[in-house]
Write a protein that holds these residues in place. Sequence first.
Motif, PDB file in Angstrom:
ATOM      1  N   GLU A  39       0.847  -1.187   0.000  1.00 58.08           N
ATOM      2  CA  GLU A  39       0.000   0.000   0.000  1.00 58.08           C
ATOM      3  C   GLU A  39       0.884   1.239   0.000  1.00 58.08           C
ATOM      4  O   GLU A  39       1.909   1.269   0.677  1.00 58.08           O
ATOM      5  CB  GLU A  39      -0.904  -0.007   1.226  1.00 58.08           C
ATOM      6  N   PHE A  41       0.298   4.142   1.357  1.00 48.84           N
ATOM      7  CA  PHE A  41       0.260   4.768   2.676  1.00 48.84           C
ATOM      8  C   PHE A  41      -0.839   4.082   3.474  1.00 48.84           C
ATOM      9  O   PHE A  41      -1.750   3.480   2.908  1.00 48.84           O
ATOM     10  CB  PHE A  41       0.013   6.286   2.594  1.00 48.84           C
ATOM     11  N   PRO A  42      -0.786   4.140   4.823  1.00 51.50           N
ATOM     12  CA  PRO A  42      -1.811   3.478   5.632  1.00 51.50           C
ATOM     13  C   PRO A  42      -3.158   4.199   5.533  1.00 51.50           C
ATOM     14  O   PRO A  42      -3.211   5.423   5.479  1.00 51.50           O
ATOM     15  CB  PRO A  42      -1.255   3.540   7.050  1.00 51.50           C
ATOM     16  N   VAL A  43      -4.210   3.405   5.493  1.00 46.14           N
ATOM     17  CA  VAL A  43      -5.577   3.934   5.383  1.00 46.14           C
ATOM     18  C   VAL A  43      -6.442   3.214   6.407  1.00 46.14           C
ATOM     19  O   VAL A  43      -6.373   1.997   6.533  1.00 46.14           O
ATOM     20  CB  VAL A  43      -6.137   3.698   3.953  1.00 46.14           C
ATOM     21  N   THR A  44      -7.245   3.960   7.146  1.00 53.09           N
ATOM     22  CA  THR A  44      -8.211   3.383   8.072  1.00 53.09           C
ATOM     23  C   THR A  44      -9.588   3.479   7.434  1.00 53.09           C
ATOM     24  O   THR A  44     -10.156   4.576   7.345  1.00 53.09           O
ATOM     25  CB  THR A  44      -8.207   4.150   9.404  1.00 53.09           C
ATOM     26  N   HIS A  61      -5.961   3.920  -3.329  1.00 51.38           N
ATOM     27  CA  HIS A  61      -5.960   4.363  -1.934  1.00 51.38           C
ATOM     28  C   HIS A  61      -6.200   5.868  -1.862  1.00 51.38           C
ATOM     29  O   HIS A  61      -5.730   6.617  -2.714  1.00 51.38           O
ATOM     30  CB  HIS A  61      -4.622   4.030  -1.274  1.00 51.38           C
ATOM     31  N   ASP A  63      -6.093   8.756   1.293  1.00 54.40           N
ATOM     32  CA  ASP A  63      -5.855   8.966   2.721  1.00 54.40           C
ATOM     33  C   ASP A  63      -6.744  10.079   3.272  1.00 54.40           C
ATOM     34  O   ASP A  63      -7.526  10.689   2.542  1.00 54.40           O
ATOM     35  CB  ASP A  63      -4.372   9.222   3.012  1.00 54.40           C
ATOM     36  N   ARG A 106      -9.929   2.116  -1.344  1.00 54.16           N
ATOM     37  CA  ARG A 106      -9.620   2.070   0.090  1.00 54.16           C
ATOM     38  C   ARG A 106      -9.455   3.504   0.560  1.00 54.16           C
ATOM     39  O   ARG A 106      -8.363   4.045   0.540  1.00 54.16           O
ATOM     40  CB  ARG A 106      -8.367   1.252   0.361  1.00 54.16           C
ATOM     41  N   ASP A 108      -9.803   6.434   3.475  1.00 53.10           N
ATOM     42  CA  ASP A 108      -9.753   6.615   4.917  1.00 53.10           C
ATOM     43  C   ASP A 108     -11.121   7.100   5.390  1.00 53.10           C
ATOM     44  O   ASP A 108     -11.813   7.827   4.681  1.00 53.10           O
ATOM     45  CB  ASP A 108      -8.658   7.632   5.271  1.00 53.10           C
TER      46      ASP A 108
END
Length: 138
Positions: A39, A41-44, A61, A63, A106, A108
């Motif tokens: 990924e 970058f991180p995604v919540t 993605h 963010d 995906r 955030d």
Amino acid sequence: MDFSDPPRKAPAENLLPMINVVFLLLVFFLISAQLTPPEPFPVTPPEAETEAEAEGDFTLHLDAAGEVGYRDAIGEDLALAALTAARDEYCAASDCDAAPPALLLRADGAVPAARLAALMPALGQLGFARVDLVTALP
């Protein structure tokens, strides 16, 4: 004169069967492994009430700040260009007219809805008729 046979050397160990087994195990793990790109970058993801499995051919993605990423391309222009190239490569190998590819988004949970809505027309112009939003269960 008595000539005796010269001393015989012990036969060398045959490593070929072990090499074959290691090679077959390597091939097995390469075939059975599912390699996915990391990924960007991180995604919540946002939470959902129902449980449905998200399936898609590509994953984009988004963010919390509204930054778009696809694989290692970060930034809306770069990510959409990389996504277009990947879709074109996918469509060259399969019939996209009969079964258009699905896109997983995906996003955030903190991304503004206006940013998400502004991205949808661009994804439609790239040829993605179906975009699934990935969510998490609470």
